[in-house]
Design a protein around this motif. Structure first.
Motif, PDB file in Angstrom:
ATOM      1  N   ALA A 283      54.555  95.231  70.317  1.00 49.45           N
ATOM      2  CA  ALA A 283      53.473  95.967  69.651  1.00 49.45           C
ATOM      3  C   ALA A 283      53.463  97.437  70.015  1.00 49.45           C
ATOM      4  CB  ALA A 283      52.127  95.346  70.028  1.00 49.45           C
TER       5      ALA A 283
ATOM      6  N   SER B 272      47.255  94.184  69.774  1.00 49.39           N
ATOM      7  CA  SER B 272      48.702  93.978  69.685  1.00 49.39           C
ATOM      8  C   SER B 272      49.060  92.604  69.124  1.00 49.39           C
ATOM      9  CB  SER B 272      49.351  94.144  71.064  1.00 49.39           C
ATOM     10  OG  SER B 272      48.808  93.213  71.983  1.00 49.39           O
TER      11      SER B 272
ATOM     12  N   ARG C 128      53.733  92.770  74.433  1.00 46.03           N
ATOM     13  CA  ARG C 128      53.223  94.135  74.601  1.00 46.03           C
ATOM     14  C   ARG C 128      54.225  95.137  74.057  1.00 46.03           C
ATOM     15  NH1 ARG C 128      51.625  92.223  79.696  1.00 46.03           N
ATOM     16  NH2 ARG C 128      53.362  93.260  80.702  1.00 46.03           N
TER      17      ARG C 128
ATOM     18  N   SER D 270      50.133  99.004  75.076  1.00 40.64           N
ATOM     19  CA  SER D 270      50.327  97.933  74.097  1.00 40.64           C
ATOM     20  C   SER D 270      49.645  98.242  72.775  1.00 40.64           C
ATOM     21  CB  SER D 270      49.761  96.609  74.638  1.00 40.64           C
ATOM     22  OG  SER D 270      48.345  96.679  74.694  1.00 40.64           O
TER      23      SER D 270
END
Length: 772
Positions: A650, A177, A647, A167
């Protein structure tokens, strides 16, 4: 999937401004009403689903770092759904459940004091939804000069530390993130426009209304002045800075009160009518610390260089100084302070002129180096930090200053840029007992430098004491320790008196020349008072509690912040607003789209210095992605996996940024890293409630690789949660712990964050450790 890719191919549109990307955030409308020292602001974000499937939009955006956010609602058609304040984990659970069953839901969370996340689930195809956020804030002012700021974009952040997973989160910034939104590709922009209207009712005539950041339209309606952005200045890529003057001696002090069942609240704004003393010049030593990382490239660094040249040339003859600059590592003009001679000034100017911006922002190393420069005998030390503050590990920096800046020393922060990290710059100056100054990269520097030298190490009021004279208990006042006041600087206090009994609040201090200063305010608490005062006290209490946890979170501290936030209906890092529709609006079980809304690159910040990391999520759109590869910020996924959407949104941007900015192997290792070689066991797991025997064994083996410093012994108790295979929110139980050393606690906390959690583990864990 075919329909999805047809929509992706249509994301580009041509406009008079050039090629535009189409994303769900369509428009932001800001309406601010200013009365005296306070502003009440309403922010309406309009989201639109242009796709043929239900959409979840996730948007990371800034607000002022001391804003008291106390209201949120979503509007679907003519229906308005009020948001409720909940504990953050509870609000997240309500949001996820609503999303899974097909209800439209909004979730507003705080990541930092100045960074927020708005999530909006189950926007139907072709539908438009408005999210309204409201907050109260105090204006910045000095002797009749007022400043209203509305930040518009979260700038890129440098993320140090060891990666936890893909992430981009690290052990030093475990929420990386969530504070690094994707950025639109260079040469393009989203359709997102912003409109701002500010109404100023100062109660008296105002003058010199203007902005160094935006073109304005100004009209006067009696004593009310209405200010709007001009039509050509609606791209949200820079902070709005609005300044005006009030010409009246009555601005020397303002008292606001309010009472309700939570107690009597007050706000005091005081500018002591004290003369600035210039006849006594105290020799001082100044350490200039300038950020030369990549984000400073171009105009921001040039502005810092210009400021530093003026600072060097403004030193008094008996002063000493040195210069440090930092990116990956720290460089210096001289290891010891230099006398202020023509030769040394010329040497300093040449050093300043040769500064170049490149690399990551290892600010912690720079702060440590600046604090540790030897101080000449009988001199006052001042550290002057110049930076845009584009980092994710703010608390590490604040903790370092809090622990190691010597008494009597001061730290001033200067931010130059269009959208700097005001939270870091303001907080580091508060903790460093100095002042923060933020100017645009294109503002004149002479007045700023002259003001700095009128203030530096010459406070007009010191040793400020606050006492209560009257019935009942003494009020709880923030800040708990009043700062020294500099020329024309206001003293701003927020207080609560739970019994609401009236009385006198006395403020005293030592003015220049040792003269005693005293001012008394008579406080009467009435329920007809200003309701915003209570919210600002609650926000000040939360800020004070969070300042006590910059090194690490404590169980008692988190509980106190949460209780205050719930009592005063305020957003915080441990509370969130959630709003859910009553009816099921989207068929559950079907796939949906989830998109993290890209933001503009801040004005004057260069794309090139980030090596493409901020572009990573955008590159599939240039050209449009093939059918098998939707872009990273847009995913088609089964309903109910918000954590995965964030997640994956990012993934790439933050992780590539972390890799790009990774320090050379020889400089990475710090005290407390997991050691590859077996060492003597210094740590014993006493118990781990919430884990089975297998997980306890794995955790014990992981923690016993820690290379702890010698000389410490005792028991440490942590509380944390395990969710989706990761350790989250590690808190120290201070009451149950006998060992509370910051270094040891931080080392173990970081080790817990990177522990590869076994699949069997989930839920709340109470971990008791013994250090030998």
């Amino acid at each position: 999937m075919t329909t999805q890719n047809q929509q992706l191919g249509g994301l580009y549109v041509q406009s008079p401004q050039g090629q535009q990307l189409i994303f769900p955030l369509k428009h932001t409308k800001v309406t601010a009403k200013i009365a005296g020292n306070l502003s009440r602001v309403e922010v309406i974000q309009t989201f639109e689903n242009i796709f043929t499937q239900p959409l979840e939009a996730i948007y990371v955006f800034p607000l002022p770092d001391e804003a008291a956010v106390d209201d949120m609602e979503i509007k679907i058609g003519v229906n308005i759904i009020k948001g409720n304040i909940k504990k953050r984990e509870e609000a997240q659970k309500i949001y996820e459940q609503a999303k899974q069953v097909g209800r439209t839901a909004g979730l507003l969370e705080q990541e930092r004091d100045n960074i927020f996340t708005q999530s909006l689930a189950n926007i139907k195809p072709g539908e438009q939804i408005d999210v309204t956020i409201r907050y109260t804030d105090s204006l910045k002012f000095e002797a009749g000069n007022y400043e209203f700021v509305f930040p518009m974009v979260v700038g890129p952040r440098y993320i140090p530390g060891t990666l936890i997973d893909n992430s981009g989160d690290t052990d030093r910034v475990p929420d990386a993130s969530r504070i690094t939104p994707p950025v639109v590709p260079e040469g393009t922009r989203s359709r997102h426009e912003i409109n701002v209207t500010v109404e100023i009712d100062a109660g008296m005539p105002i003058s010199e209304v203007g902005s160094p950041s935006h073109q304005l339209k100004i009209e006067c309606l009696g004593q009310i002045v209405r200010v709007q952005l001009a039509g050509e200045d609606t791209i949200p890529n820079k902070d709005l800075i609005l300044r005006y003057q009030v010409s009246s001696q009555t601005t020397q002090s303002t008292v606001l009160t309010q009472a309700d069942d939570r107690g009597g609240h007050f706000a005091i704004y005081l500018i002591p009518a004290l003369e600035y003393r210039t006849d006594e010049i105290v020799p001082k030593d100044v350490v200039f610390l300038v950020d030369t990382s990549g984000s400073q490239s171009g105009s921001p660094l040039q502005q810092c260089q210009e400021l530093m040249r003026r600072f060097i040339n403004g030193l008094n003859p008996d002063d000493t100084f040195t210069i440090l600059d930092f990116s990956y590592d720290v460089r210096q003009l001289s290891p010891t302070p230099l006398p202020n001679t023509p030769q040394n000034r010329a040497k300093a100017i040449a050093y300043i002129n040769n500064l170049q911006a490149a690399g990551g922002t290892e600010m912690l190393s720079g702060i440590r180096a600046a604090i540790n420069v030897p101080t000449p005998i009988e001199r006052l030390r001042t550290v002057v930090l110049l930076t845009d503050g584009y980092i994710g590990n703010e608390n590490e920096i604040l903790a370092e200053v809090q622990k190691h800046l010597q008494p009597g020393n001061r730290l001033y922060s200067f931010g130059a840029g269009s959208s700097v990290n005001r939270f870091l710059l303001n907080r580091i100056a508060e903790i460093g007992r100095g002042k923060s100054t933020i100017i645009r990269h294109d503002e004149p520097t002479q007045a700023v430098a002259e003001k700095f030298y009128r203030q530096i190490n010459n406070p007009v009021l010191t040793n400020i004491q606050i006492s209560w004279q009257g019935g009942g208990e003494s009020p709880v006042v923030y800040p708990g320790t009043a700062p020294d006041l500099f020329v024309e600087q206001p003293l701003v206090l927020f207080g609560r008196k739970q019994d609401r009994a009236s009385g006198n609040l006395q403020i005293s201090g030592i003015a220049a020349g040792g003269k005693h200063y005293e001012k008394t305010f008579h406080l009467i608490f009435e329920e007809t008072g200003n309701s915003a005062v209570a919210q600002l006290w609650g926000r000040s209490r939360i800020k004070d509690l969070m300042n006590q946890m910059v090194s690490f979170e404590t169980k008692a501290g988190v509980e106190a912040v949460t209780e205050t936030a719930l009592t005063y209906q305020l957003l915080s890092q441990y509370t969130a607003f959630v709003a859910v529709s009553d009816d099921v609006r989207v068929e559950s079980g079907n796939e949906y789209l989830s998109m993290q809304v890209p933001v503009e690159m801040p004005e004057a910040v260069s794309y090139g210095v980030f090596g493409g990391s901020v572009m990573h999520q955008m590159t599939p759109l240039m050209p449009p992605a093939p059918a098998s590869a939707p872009p990273d910020f847009l995913r088609q996924r089964p309903r109910g996996d918000r954590a995965a959407s964030q997640r994956e949104a990012a993934d790439g941007q933050t992780s590539s940024k972390t890799k790009k900015f990774a320090l050379p192997p020889s400089t990475v290792k710090e005290v407390g890293e997991i050691s590859a070689a077996p060492i003597q066991h210094q740590l014993e797991v006493i118990s781990a409630t919430g884990l089975d025997e297998s997980a306890i064994a794995e955790l014990t083996q992981h923690l016993q690789k820690l290379n702890l410093p010698s000389g410490f012994s005792g028991e440490i108790v942590f509380e944390f949660t395990i969710n989706k295979g990761r350790v989250a929110r590690v808190m120290l139980d201070e009451e149950a712990s006998t060992l509370k050393d910051t270094v040891v606690v931080e080392m173990i906390k970081r080790a817990l964050l990177i522990w590869r959690v076994p699949p069997s583990a989930s839920g709340k864990v109470v971990l008791s450790l013994r250090i030998h």
